[in-house]
Design a protein around this motif. Structure first.
Motif, short mmCIF file in Angstrom:
data_model
loop_
_atom_site.label_atom_id
_atom_site.label_comp_id
_atom_site.label_asym_id
_atom_site.label_seq_id
_atom_site.Cartn_x
_atom_site.Cartn_y
_atom_site.Cartn_z
N LEU B 67 -17.28 -50.94 -13.91
CA LEU B 67 -18.76 -51.68 -13.49
C LEU B 67 -20.15 -50.99 -14.73
O LEU B 67 -20.59 -52.02 -14.99
CB LEU B 67 -19.29 -50.99 -12.18
N HIS B 68 -19.33 -50.05 -14.87
CA HIS B 68 -20.01 -48.63 -16.19
C HIS B 68 -19.96 -49.29 -17.22
O HIS B 68 -21.17 -49.53 -17.88
CB HIS B 68 -20.36 -47.10 -15.84
N VAL B 75 -25.53 -43.86 -14.00
CA VAL B 75 -25.38 -42.59 -13.34
C VAL B 75 -25.99 -42.14 -13.66
O VAL B 75 -26.34 -41.57 -14.74
CB VAL B 75 -23.87 -42.19 -13.80
N ARG B 76 -26.47 -40.81 -13.12
CA ARG B 76 -26.79 -39.79 -12.84
C ARG B 76 -26.41 -38.41 -12.20
O ARG B 76 -25.93 -38.89 -11.39
CB ARG B 76 -28.82 -39.84 -13.10
N ARG B 77 -26.60 -37.27 -12.75
CA ARG B 77 -26.09 -36.30 -12.04
C ARG B 77 -27.45 -35.63 -10.85
O ARG B 77 -28.29 -35.94 -11.27
CB ARG B 77 -25.69 -35.06 -12.99
N TYR B 84 -24.25 -43.54 -8.29
CA TYR B 84 -24.45 -44.24 -9.01
C TYR B 84 -26.40 -45.54 -8.75
O TYR B 84 -25.64 -45.92 -7.64
CB TYR B 84 -23.37 -45.02 -8.81
N ARG B 85 -25.92 -46.40 -9.75
CA ARG B 85 -26.95 -47.45 -9.51
C ARG B 85 -27.10 -48.29 -10.11
O ARG B 85 -26.44 -48.19 -11.28
CB ARG B 85 -28.87 -46.45 -8.69
N LEU B 86 -27.67 -49.73 -10.04
CA LEU B 86 -27.68 -50.67 -10.42
C LEU B 86 -28.33 -50.21 -11.52
O LEU B 86 -29.50 -50.00 -11.64
CB LEU B 86 -28.04 -52.17 -9.39
N ALA B 87 -27.97 -50.97 -12.67
CA ALA B 87 -28.94 -50.56 -13.70
C ALA B 87 -30.38 -51.69 -14.21
O ALA B 87 -30.86 -50.62 -14.78
CB ALA B 87 -27.59 -51.94 -15.38
N SER B 88 -30.55 -52.28 -13.75
CA SER B 88 -31.46 -52.92 -13.35
C SER B 88 -31.52 -54.16 -12.99
O SER B 88 -30.56 -54.40 -11.40
CB SER B 88 -32.22 -53.93 -14.15
#
Lengths: 234, 234
Positions: B67-68, B75-77, B84-88
DNA sequence: CAATCATTCAATTATTCTATTGAATATCAA
DNA sequence: TTGATATTCAATAGAATAATTGAATGATTG
């Protein structure tokens, strides 16, 4: 009672997402996306689609059957042809949403456009709003430069059909005292780019509309559609 | 000049649809669709996603990377997790468009719901408009019955958080003189069904809202979102 | 009824995708 | 630095998908 055991919830979800993945799988091939893009303009026979995509007829037929199995396209007979079309406006919205997601996140798309369509830097495309303003004030002529059968299937109000292939032969009929707005299939179609380049080379004040019929319609604006009789008879 | 040779047009189109098919391919697996559906509620760690989907962590990790690669998720730490989260919002719209296309054309989806959620026949779900009317006239209480962290990430205005797992313990706090509207993740989530069944069994006047936060937001209605600080800090 | 045309089918091969397993990496806490 | 935790990586086997070819079907036309 609505309470369910966790395992049966899982079974439900598995079946749910498996069904929806039928649609996802149908979208997983570049050729099928191109077919959807073409069908968003107008219905077509297998042979027409094969010609436009430069694919073997049998290959197109098989891709169409995959799209049909996912219920994204419908078929009807017309004479000895089978004519395929998108199943509904939902499918158009799905395709446009996929394309917009790509435009929003895939840097490669911008790069492709700037590589292959560098002339787009010279003249900005007209937005829907800008075009509406020009047209409503009577200061512009709207040209549909797609093939005639696509115009016949659906076109923008006030648009005149003049396929880009015939444009050179009809330059003398076009007005020099107003703007000319050309549109084609959408933002990745080059017909309008070619039309604008030809018109400008001959001194016309020409502009490319940045959208096509599907995007216009999705905005909730009216379009002129072929009668149901022409579209679905026998 | 904009005129191009047919072969180079073909090369452009091939590359164009190949790029867009990256997104189509990412949508081609039921597990990945479930991940997108979960992420439409709130960001999550790999482990959380693995727990909710009952998949091995390594499998989830690999799907997330697909998906990425298609740029559908970011993604973020956070500490030792990757969240993980949706890009927009475009991705939310894409997911909803896919789901609606399925609802419009896949008869199997209806069949699944009527098989697994037969109690939905008893009480109709409230549309957004019906819910808005009840809420604006003060005749209803709105309950968010999802887990608390999803409420914290984003919820409807006026909603009170009461996860369905805690509902039974808090029945005495709920009003008996007005309607109770429960909502959860969306039309295929059963939390609200369970909440309504429990509430009705105890004599409350309870209703299920037929949408969740993503659909509410897509309609252009306001939502209450976690501050950027909470969502994206280091 | 035969010939033609448009499309689909069937069989094959090559390719890509998927899930699984266990090991490797990286981060934080003690 | 060590240990625990969260995630990714690598290798594999099995499954699904894709393109190609030539034959088969089925509707229309003469």
């Amino acid at each position: 009672m609505a309470y369910q055991h966790p395992e049966s919830k899982r079974a439900f979800k598995n079946q749910l997402y498996e069904q929806l993945a039928r649609i996802g799988k149908a979208l997983a091939s570049p050729h099928r996306l191109e077919l959807l893009d073409l069908l968003a303009q107008s219905e077509r026979s297998v042979e027409e689609l094969a010609r436009e995509t430069t694919l073997p007829v049998a290959t197109v037929s098989q891709h169409l059957q995959i799209l049909h199995a996912a219920r994204l396209v419908d078929v009807r007979r017309r004479g000895r042809q089978r004519r395929y079309r998108l199943a509904s406006g939902e499918v158009v919205r799905l395709w446009l949403a996929l394309r917009r997601t790509g435009e929003a996140h895939l840097a490669e798309l911008e790069h492709l456009v700037s590589t292959w369509l560098p002339e787009r830097r010279h003249w900005p495309a007209l937005s829907i709003d800008a075009a509406l303003e020009l047209l409503q004030s009577g200061r512009a002529l709207l040209l549909d430069v797609r093939p005639r059968d696509e115009y016949a299937s659906a076109h923008l109000p006030q648009a005149r059909s003049l396929p880009v292939a015939e444009l050179a032969a009809h330059l003398s009929e076009l007005p020099r005292d107003c703007e000319i707005i050309a549109y084609c299939r959408g933002p990745y179609c080059v017909f309008a780019d070619e039309a604008v380049a030809l018109l400008r080379a001959h001194g016309f004040r020409a502009w490319r509309l940045e959208v096509g019929v599907p995007e216009w319609q999705e905005r909730g604006l009216p379009i002129i559609q072929a009668q149901a009789a022409e579209r679905s008879v026998l």
